[in-house]
Write a protein that holds these residues in place. Sequence first.
Motif, PDB file in Angstrom:
ATOM      1  N   LEU B 171     -37.364  -6.361   9.469  1.00  0.00           N
ATOM      2  CA  LEU B 171     -38.069  -6.263  10.723  1.00  0.00           C
ATOM      3  C   LEU B 171     -39.264  -7.300  10.837  1.00  0.00           C
ATOM      4  O   LEU B 171     -39.462  -7.966  11.987  1.00  0.00           O
ATOM      5  CB  LEU B 171     -38.650  -4.898  11.067  1.00  0.00           C
ATOM      6  CG  LEU B 171     -37.282  -3.848  11.265  1.00  0.00           C
ATOM      7  CD1 LEU B 171     -38.002  -2.433  11.646  1.00  0.00           C
ATOM      8  CD2 LEU B 171     -36.555  -4.200  12.551  1.00  0.00           C
ATOM      9  N   TYR B 172     -39.666  -7.269   9.682  1.00  0.00           N
ATOM     10  CA  TYR B 172     -40.923  -8.299   9.484  1.00  0.00           C
ATOM     11  C   TYR B 172     -40.457  -9.769   9.609  1.00  0.00           C
ATOM     12  O   TYR B 172     -40.979 -10.639  10.562  1.00  0.00           O
ATOM     13  CB  TYR B 172     -41.684  -8.022   8.147  1.00  0.00           C
ATOM     14  CG  TYR B 172     -42.640  -9.252   7.793  1.00  0.00           C
ATOM     15  CD1 TYR B 172     -44.146  -8.956   8.564  1.00  0.00           C
ATOM     16  CD2 TYR B 172     -42.599 -10.167   7.172  1.00  0.00           C
ATOM     17  CE1 TYR B 172     -45.026 -10.031   8.464  1.00  0.00           C
ATOM     18  CE2 TYR B 172     -43.500 -11.163   6.856  1.00  0.00           C
ATOM     19  CZ  TYR B 172     -44.955 -11.057   7.518  1.00  0.00           C
ATOM     20  OH  TYR B 172     -45.936 -11.920   7.352  1.00  0.00           O
ATOM     21  N   ASP B 173     -39.278 -10.088   8.881  1.00  0.00           N
ATOM     22  CA  ASP B 173     -38.902 -11.533   8.893  1.00  0.00           C
ATOM     23  C   ASP B 173     -38.527 -11.774  10.520  1.00  0.00           C
ATOM     24  O   ASP B 173     -38.766 -12.927  10.824  1.00  0.00           O
ATOM     25  CB  ASP B 173     -37.528 -11.629   8.014  1.00  0.00           C
ATOM     26  CG  ASP B 173     -38.018 -11.509   6.575  1.00  0.00           C
ATOM     27  OD1 ASP B 173     -39.258 -11.514   6.222  1.00  0.00           O
ATOM     28  OD2 ASP B 173     -37.032 -11.347   5.745  1.00  0.00           O
ATOM     29  N   TYR B 174     -37.924 -10.751  11.165  1.00  0.00           N
ATOM     30  CA  TYR B 174     -37.386 -11.023  12.520  1.00  0.00           C
ATOM     31  C   TYR B 174     -38.595 -11.288  13.320  1.00  0.00           C
ATOM     32  O   TYR B 174     -38.752 -12.118  14.207  1.00  0.00           O
ATOM     33  CB  TYR B 174     -36.507  -9.845  13.146  1.00  0.00           C
ATOM     34  CG  TYR B 174     -36.598  -9.924  14.663  1.00  0.00           C
ATOM     35  CD1 TYR B 174     -35.644 -11.012  15.269  1.00  0.00           C
ATOM     36  CD2 TYR B 174     -37.329  -9.067  15.492  1.00  0.00           C
ATOM     37  CE1 TYR B 174     -35.413 -10.931  16.482  1.00  0.00           C
ATOM     38  CE2 TYR B 174     -37.210  -9.178  16.834  1.00  0.00           C
ATOM     39  CZ  TYR B 174     -36.264 -10.273  17.302  1.00  0.00           C
ATOM     40  OH  TYR B 174     -36.145 -10.025  18.646  1.00  0.00           O
ATOM     41  N   VAL B 176     -41.273 -12.422  12.555  1.00  0.00           N
ATOM     42  CA  VAL B 176     -41.987 -13.837  12.286  1.00  0.00           C
ATOM     43  C   VAL B 176     -41.127 -14.849  12.915  1.00  0.00           C
ATOM     44  O   VAL B 176     -41.542 -15.683  13.659  1.00  0.00           O
ATOM     45  CB  VAL B 176     -41.849 -14.071  10.916  1.00  0.00           C
ATOM     46  CG1 VAL B 176     -42.388 -15.297  10.358  1.00  0.00           C
ATOM     47  CG2 VAL B 176     -43.049 -13.157  10.064  1.00  0.00           C
ATOM     48  N   GLU B 177     -39.816 -14.841  12.642  1.00  0.00           N
ATOM     49  CA  GLU B 177     -38.630 -15.847  13.258  1.00  0.00           C
ATOM     50  C   GLU B 177     -38.971 -15.858  14.735  1.00  0.00           C
ATOM     51  O   GLU B 177     -38.845 -16.859  15.448  1.00  0.00           O
ATOM     52  CB  GLU B 177     -37.240 -15.543  12.883  1.00  0.00           C
ATOM     53  CG  GLU B 177     -37.098 -15.757  11.244  1.00  0.00           C
ATOM     54  CD  GLU B 177     -35.882 -15.137  10.999  1.00  0.00           C
ATOM     55  OE1 GLU B 177     -34.803 -14.576  11.939  1.00  0.00           O
ATOM     56  OE2 GLU B 177     -35.541 -14.885   9.758  1.00  0.00           O
ATOM     57  N   SER B 178     -39.162 -14.765  15.665  1.00  0.00           N
ATOM     58  CA  SER B 178     -39.034 -14.616  16.902  1.00  0.00           C
ATOM     59  C   SER B 178     -40.465 -14.856  17.427  1.00  0.00           C
ATOM     60  O   SER B 178     -40.795 -14.831  18.703  1.00  0.00           O
ATOM     61  CB  SER B 178     -38.573 -13.357  17.483  1.00  0.00           C
ATOM     62  OG  SER B 178     -39.491 -12.116  16.815  1.00  0.00           O
ATOM     63  N   GLY B 179     -41.358 -15.163  16.688  1.00  0.00           N
ATOM     64  CA  GLY B 179     -42.706 -15.473  17.269  1.00  0.00           C
ATOM     65  C   GLY B 179     -43.806 -14.286  17.654  1.00  0.00           C
ATOM     66  O   GLY B 179     -44.706 -14.396  18.122  1.00  0.00           O
ATOM     67  N   ILE B 180     -43.088 -13.026  17.108  1.00  0.00           N
ATOM     68  CA  ILE B 180     -43.819 -11.527  17.533  1.00  0.00           C
ATOM     69  C   ILE B 180     -45.177 -11.829  16.605  1.00  0.00           C
ATOM     70  O   ILE B 180     -46.314 -11.406  17.113  1.00  0.00           O
ATOM     71  CB  ILE B 180     -43.066 -10.377  17.340  1.00  0.00           C
ATOM     72  CG1 ILE B 180     -42.004 -10.300  18.127  1.00  0.00           C
ATOM     73  CG2 ILE B 180     -44.065  -9.267  17.297  1.00  0.00           C
ATOM     74  CD1 ILE B 180     -40.983  -9.204  18.089  1.00  0.00           C
ATOM     75  N   VAL B 181     -45.116 -12.069  15.386  1.00  0.00           N
ATOM     76  CA  VAL B 181     -46.156 -12.339  14.527  1.00  0.00           C
ATOM     77  C   VAL B 181     -46.106 -13.767  13.851  1.00  0.00           C
ATOM     78  O   VAL B 181     -45.170 -14.650  13.935  1.00  0.00           O
ATOM     79  CB  VAL B 181     -46.462 -11.395  13.300  1.00  0.00           C
ATOM     80  CG1 VAL B 181     -46.711  -9.992  14.011  1.00  0.00           C
ATOM     81  CG2 VAL B 181     -45.261 -11.281  12.555  1.00  0.00           C
ATOM     82  N   ARG B 182     -47.413 -14.279  13.637  1.00  0.00           N
ATOM     83  CA  ARG B 182     -47.236 -15.539  12.878  1.00  0.00           C
ATOM     84  C   ARG B 182     -46.779 -15.310  11.497  1.00  0.00           C
ATOM     85  O   ARG B 182     -46.847 -14.168  10.952  1.00  0.00           O
ATOM     86  CB  ARG B 182     -48.654 -16.098  12.684  1.00  0.00           C
ATOM     87  CG  ARG B 182     -49.093 -16.626  14.209  1.00  0.00           C
ATOM     88  CD  ARG B 182     -50.510 -17.282  14.096  1.00  0.00           C
ATOM     89  NE  ARG B 182     -50.908 -17.508  15.337  1.00  0.00           N
ATOM     90  CZ  ARG B 182     -52.132 -17.526  15.928  1.00  0.00           C
ATOM     91  NH1 ARG B 182     -53.285 -17.234  14.848  1.00  0.00           N
ATOM     92  NH2 ARG B 182     -52.507 -17.997  16.851  1.00  0.00           N
ATOM     93  N   GLY B 183     -46.475 -16.330  10.589  1.00  0.00           N
ATOM     94  CA  GLY B 183     -45.998 -16.197   9.192  1.00  0.00           C
ATOM     95  C   GLY B 183     -47.078 -15.482   8.627  1.00  0.00           C
ATOM     96  O   GLY B 183     -46.595 -14.823   7.464  1.00  0.00           O
ATOM     97  N   ASN B 184     -48.185 -15.393   8.625  1.00  0.00           N
ATOM     98  CA  ASN B 184     -49.094 -14.857   7.914  1.00  0.00           C
ATOM     99  C   ASN B 184     -49.164 -13.351   8.346  1.00  0.00           C
ATOM    100  O   ASN B 184     -50.242 -12.676   7.917  1.00  0.00           O
ATOM    101  CB  ASN B 184     -50.386 -15.260   7.993  1.00  0.00           C
ATOM    102  CG  ASN B 184     -51.257 -15.528   9.317  1.00  0.00           C
ATOM    103  OD1 ASN B 184     -50.595 -15.042  10.279  1.00  0.00           O
ATOM    104  ND2 ASN B 184     -52.399 -16.145   9.298  1.00  0.00           N
TER     105      ASN B 184
END
Lengths: 72, 192
Positions: B171-174, B176-184
Motif C-alpha cells: 500500500l505504501y509503494d502504491y 508513492v507510485e500514484s503520488g498520494i505521498v512523496r517518496g519520503n
Amino acid sequence: MNCKDCSNKLDSYLDRELSNTEMLELQLHLEGCPDCADSYEFQASVKRLVKVCCEQDKAPDAFREKLRQILT
Amino acid sequence: MAESPARTAFAEEALTHLDTLYRGALRLTRDPDSAQDLVQEAYLRALRYQHSYQQGTNMKAWLFAIMRNLFWDRFKGSRKDDVSLDDVGEFVLYDKLKDEGARPEADVLDKLAASEVVAAVEKLPPLHREVVLLVDVEGFSYKDAAETLGVPIGTVMSRLHRARQQLQKSLYDYAVESGIVRGNGAPEEPKE
C-alpha cells in the motif's frame, strides 16, 4: 506493560484473541500512551479497509441460481 | 430425480455461505471463471462428503477448507509453487508515514482506491493471502483459521503478522507510485 510489549501483542489485541486480563492490560496501556493508541487505531483502520474492500465481491446471482439447480 | 429433503436442507444451508466461498476463491484464483469452477467443485465435494460434517460445528470453516484444499490440489498442482514473502523486515507503515511527516489515515488510507487494496491482498503469496482472507475479511478466530488451514495457531499468527506487513508495504509503494505521498512519505501538496 511497556510499548514493546504492547507492540508485540497488538495483532492479537486487534483480533480480540487475548485473554480478558491481557485485553484489559493492553487497553490500559493504550489509554495512557497516545503513540501506541494512534498506532493501534491505524492498524485497526487498515484491517477495516481490507475487510470493506474485499467484501464488495458477492457471488453473481446467475451462479447462485445455477448452483441451487445443481445441488438441490 | 428429486433429491432427498435432508440433502436439500444441507445444500440450502451450505449455500448461505456462498459469498464467503466465492470471495475466497476469487482472491485465491484471481479469476472469476476459475473461482466459479472451484466453488462449484467444492460444493459438489461437500455434498459427497456430507456425512463427514458434524452438525453444530462451523459449516463455513468446513466448506472453506474443502475449497482451499481443492485450490491447492487443482489450481496450484503443488504447494512448492507457493513463493515465500519478500523479507520486508519489521515494516510498520504507521511509523514510516509518521516519521516522514504524513498523517497516516487522512493522507494515505482515506485516499487509497478499493481496487488497489484488493490488488495488494492478491499480491500476497497464497499461503499468506488465505490467512488474511479468513481472519481479516471473514472474521475467523485464530483457532477456526488454524483448523481450516490445518496448521497450528502459532503459524496462523506468524503468517498473519508477515502478511499484514507485506500488505502495508504494498500500500505504501502504491501510495508513492500514484503520488498520494512523496517518496519520503510526506503527503503531496494540494494542487491549485
